[in-house]
Scaffold this motif. Structure first.
Motif, PDB file in Angstrom:
ATOM      1  N   CYS A  92      20.924   0.603 -21.199  1.00  0.00           N
ATOM      2  CA  CYS A  92      19.819  -0.059 -20.508  1.00  0.00           C
ATOM      3  C   CYS A  92      19.618   0.576 -19.137  1.00  0.00           C
ATOM      4  O   CYS A  92      20.579   0.848 -18.418  1.00  0.00           O
ATOM      5  N   LEU A  93      18.369   0.797 -18.784  1.00  0.00           N
ATOM      6  CA  LEU A  93      18.019   1.359 -17.490  1.00  0.00           C
ATOM      7  C   LEU A  93      17.659   0.214 -16.552  1.00  0.00           C
ATOM      8  O   LEU A  93      16.704  -0.527 -16.799  1.00  0.00           O
ATOM      9  N   LEU A  94      18.445   0.073 -15.469  1.00  0.00           N
ATOM     10  CA  LEU A  94      18.209  -0.955 -14.459  1.00  0.00           C
ATOM     11  C   LEU A  94      17.681  -0.282 -13.209  1.00  0.00           C
ATOM     12  O   LEU A  94      18.036   0.867 -12.917  1.00  0.00           O
ATOM     13  N   ARG A  95      16.849  -1.007 -12.460  1.00  0.00           N
ATOM     14  CA  ARG A  95      16.394  -0.487 -11.179  1.00  0.00           C
ATOM     15  C   ARG A  95      16.182  -1.635 -10.219  1.00  0.00           C
ATOM     16  O   ARG A  95      16.018  -2.786 -10.609  1.00  0.00           O
ATOM     17  N   ALA A  96      16.209  -1.288  -8.927  1.00  0.00           N
ATOM     18  CA  ALA A  96      15.926  -2.244  -7.860  1.00  0.00           C
ATOM     19  C   ALA A  96      14.775  -1.669  -7.046  1.00  0.00           C
ATOM     20  O   ALA A  96      14.679  -0.461  -6.856  1.00  0.00           O
ATOM     21  N   ARG A  97      13.890  -2.569  -6.596  1.00  0.00           N
ATOM     22  CA  ARG A  97      12.759  -2.144  -5.771  1.00  0.00           C
ATOM     23  C   ARG A  97      12.724  -2.957  -4.493  1.00  0.00           C
ATOM     24  O   ARG A  97      13.160  -4.106  -4.455  1.00  0.00           O
ATOM     25  N   ASP A  98      12.176  -2.340  -3.439  1.00  0.00           N
ATOM     26  CA  ASP A  98      12.064  -3.048  -2.169  1.00  0.00           C
ATOM     27  C   ASP A  98      10.727  -3.795  -2.093  1.00  0.00           C
ATOM     28  O   ASP A  98       9.974  -3.824  -3.062  1.00  0.00           O
ATOM     29  N   ASN A  99      10.437  -4.409  -0.938  1.00  0.00           N
ATOM     30  CA  ASN A  99       9.202  -5.193  -0.772  1.00  0.00           C
ATOM     31  C   ASN A  99       7.945  -4.380  -1.028  1.00  0.00           C
ATOM     32  O   ASN A  99       6.955  -4.906  -1.516  1.00  0.00           O
ATOM     33  N   ALA A 100       7.962  -3.109  -0.678  1.00  0.00           N
ATOM     34  CA  ALA A 100       6.785  -2.259  -0.855  1.00  0.00           C
ATOM     35  C   ALA A 100       6.654  -1.761  -2.290  1.00  0.00           C
ATOM     36  O   ALA A 100       5.661  -1.139  -2.647  1.00  0.00           O
ATOM     37  N   GLY A 101       7.656  -2.004  -3.122  1.00  0.00           N
ATOM     38  CA  GLY A 101       7.619  -1.560  -4.513  1.00  0.00           C
ATOM     39  C   GLY A 101       8.317  -0.234  -4.742  1.00  0.00           C
ATOM     40  O   GLY A 101       8.360   0.257  -5.871  1.00  0.00           O
ATOM     41  N   ALA A 102       8.855   0.352  -3.679  1.00  0.00           N
ATOM     42  CA  ALA A 102       9.562   1.627  -3.823  1.00  0.00           C
ATOM     43  C   ALA A 102      10.909   1.390  -4.496  1.00  0.00           C
ATOM     44  O   ALA A 102      11.584   0.383  -4.249  1.00  0.00           O
ATOM     45  N   GLU A 103      11.285   2.326  -5.337  1.00  0.00           N
ATOM     46  CA  GLU A 103      12.565   2.217  -6.049  1.00  0.00           C
ATOM     47  C   GLU A 103      13.701   2.564  -5.089  1.00  0.00           C
ATOM     48  O   GLU A 103      13.701   3.614  -4.468  1.00  0.00           O
TER      49      GLU A 103
END
Length: 144
Positions: A92-103
């Motif tokens: 599974c590919l997990l990711r986190a993004r900040d408030n601006a939507g940047a990874e």
């Protein structure tokens, strides 16, 4: 006196010769061109179908985010559930993004189901490069 031709069916109009120009012959059929166009169309549709299947995955490997917690300046903990074939495994590919939507983080996590089990719940900590706003599962796929 009227002319009657043996090659003209009854009721068909008879035109005086040379008055309306040359009559066209019916168009020549090109079955090779038609077959070639059909084969190219089927090949193109097959290629698009395969690409979309690979991109959006197998529905047997469905993942749902349960929650994302413990958000700090450099981490987020993602709890997610994966539906697998019985006793199967996935990546599974997990990711986190900040408030601006940047990874700010991306990681592949292996998931394995026990024999007879179809659903697996996983908790994984993602280390981020900035403060995350959300943690999510992008997709799950069979292991390579």
């Amino acid at each position: 006196m009227t002319e009657t031709h043996a090659t003209i069916p009854p009721g068909a109009p008879v035109f005086p010769p040379g008055r309306y120009g040359r009559r066209r012959q019916p168009g020549r059929r090109r079955p090779l061109l038609t077959v070639l166009l059909v084969v190219v169309s089927v090949a193109a549709l097959t290629a698009v179908s395969v690409r979309l299947y690979r991109q959006y995955g197998d529905p047997a490997y469905d993942a749902q985010v349960i929650t994302y917690t413990d958000i700090t300046d450099n981490q987020v903990v993602v709890d997610f559930r994966v539906n697998l074939p019985e006793g199967g495994s996935a990546v599974c590919l997990l990711r986190a993004r900040d408030n601006a939507g940047a990874e700010v983080a991306r990681e592949e996590v292996p998931v394995t189901a026990a024999e007879g089990q179809r659903q697996v719940t996983v908790r994984h900590r993602l280390t981020t490069t900035a403060r995350p706003f959300i943690g999510e599962v992008v997709r799950c796929r069979p292991p390579a």
